[in-house]
Design an enzyme around this catalytic site. Structure first.
Site, PDB file in Angstrom:
ATOM      1  NE  ARG A  34      23.951   2.399   8.064  1.00 13.33           N
ATOM      2  CZ  ARG A  34      24.330   2.254   6.691  1.00 13.33           C
ATOM      3  NH1 ARG A  34      24.638   3.525   6.338  1.00 13.33           N
ATOM      4  NH2 ARG A  34      24.390   0.875   6.612  1.00 13.33           N
ATOM      5  CD  GLN A  56      10.565   1.407   0.846  1.00 10.71           C
ATOM      6  OE1 GLN A  56      10.405   0.531   1.916  1.00 10.71           O
ATOM      7  NE2 GLN A  56      10.745   1.200  -0.111  1.00 10.71           N
ATOM      8  CE1 TYR A  62      -1.827   3.587  -5.210  1.00 11.70           C
ATOM      9  CE2 TYR A  62      -1.044   3.307  -2.999  1.00 11.70           C
ATOM     10  CZ  TYR A  62      -1.575   3.814  -3.801  1.00 11.70           C
ATOM     11  OH  TYR A  62      -3.111   3.985  -3.094  1.00 11.70           O
ATOM     12  CG  PHE A  97       9.928   9.350   1.273  1.00 11.81           C
ATOM     13  CD1 PHE A  97       9.719   8.204   1.147  1.00 11.81           C
ATOM     14  CD2 PHE A  97      11.047  10.317   2.046  1.00 11.81           C
ATOM     15  CE1 PHE A  97      10.706   7.437   1.986  1.00 11.81           C
ATOM     16  CE2 PHE A  97      11.610   9.598   2.506  1.00 11.81           C
ATOM     17  CZ  PHE A  97      11.970   8.332   2.601  1.00 11.81           C
ATOM     18  N   GLY A  99       7.665  14.650   3.011  1.00 11.29           N
ATOM     19  CA  GLY A  99       6.119  14.982   3.661  1.00 11.29           C
ATOM     20  C   GLY A  99       5.442  14.156   5.298  1.00 11.29           C
ATOM     21  CE1 TYR A 100       3.361   8.840   7.499  1.00 11.03           C
ATOM     22  CE2 TYR A 100       2.999   7.713   5.687  1.00 11.03           C
ATOM     23  CZ  TYR A 100       2.758   7.992   6.273  1.00 11.03           C
ATOM     24  OH  TYR A 100       1.415   6.720   7.495  1.00 11.03           O
ATOM     25  NE  ARG A 107      -0.859   9.610   4.653  1.00 13.97           N
ATOM     26  CZ  ARG A 107      -1.779   9.770   5.638  1.00 13.97           C
ATOM     27  NH1 ARG A 107      -1.295  10.853   6.438  1.00 13.97           N
ATOM     28  NH2 ARG A 107      -2.851   9.070   5.686  1.00 13.97           N
TER      29      ARG A 107
END
Length: 153
Positions: A34, A56, A62, A97, A99-100, A107
């Site tokens: 969005r 995600q 994993y 998540f 961090g990335y 990450r």
């Protein structure tokens, strides 16, 4: 039935936490779609969106591995140890998540930490299964030797 529940209650709790975390990651992708106006089924857009989407996707890739080794190590090694490792893993994936999402470099630390926790869970699962399948005649001497090695260092 109550005894079986107690034997897996911690594992079930960590599993539920993991499922809720996966749902949270999916919700973050919806929010990013969005915000950056990326309509499904597109998976590319601004770098900010792509990082959230990839974080995600990686966590989702994993998750089955994590669940399998969580349960094997919890059932065959020790439920409490496996559950504690599971919580460490989920915390690392949460940090991974976010961090990335902030930067590709962000990450790396949580990724390496979560990988170490996965390897630890794999080792616990292997130890638990080996111990389970050892004949009783070998189990006692092997366990004594391991105990001696752990206490002399």
């Amino acid at each position: 039935m109550h005894g079986v529940r107690e034997e897996v209650a911690l594992l079930a709790t960590v599993t539920l936490c993991g499922v809720l975390l996966q749902a949270y990651f999916s919700w973050q992708v919806i929010i990013a779609r969005r915000r950056y106006r990326v309509s499904p089924p597109a998976t590319s857009g601004p770098p900010e969106f792509e990082r959230v989407f990839r974080a995600q996707a990686n966590c989702t890739e994993y998750f089955p591995l994590f669940l399998a080794i969580l349960w094997v190590s919890g059932v065959f090694f020790h439920q409490g140890t496996a559950a504690a490792c599971g919580l460490l893993y989920l915390g690392a994936r949460y940090r991974y998540f976010h961090g990335y999402a902030a930067s590709a470099q962000g990450r790396l630390g949580p990724l390496y930490f979560s990988a170490r926790v996965l390897w630890l869970l794999i080792a616990l699962a292997v130890l638990g299964l080996v111990s389970h399948f050892l004949p009783v005649s070998l189990k006692t001497p092997v366990l004594r030797k391991l105990q001696w090695l752990m206490t002399t260092r």
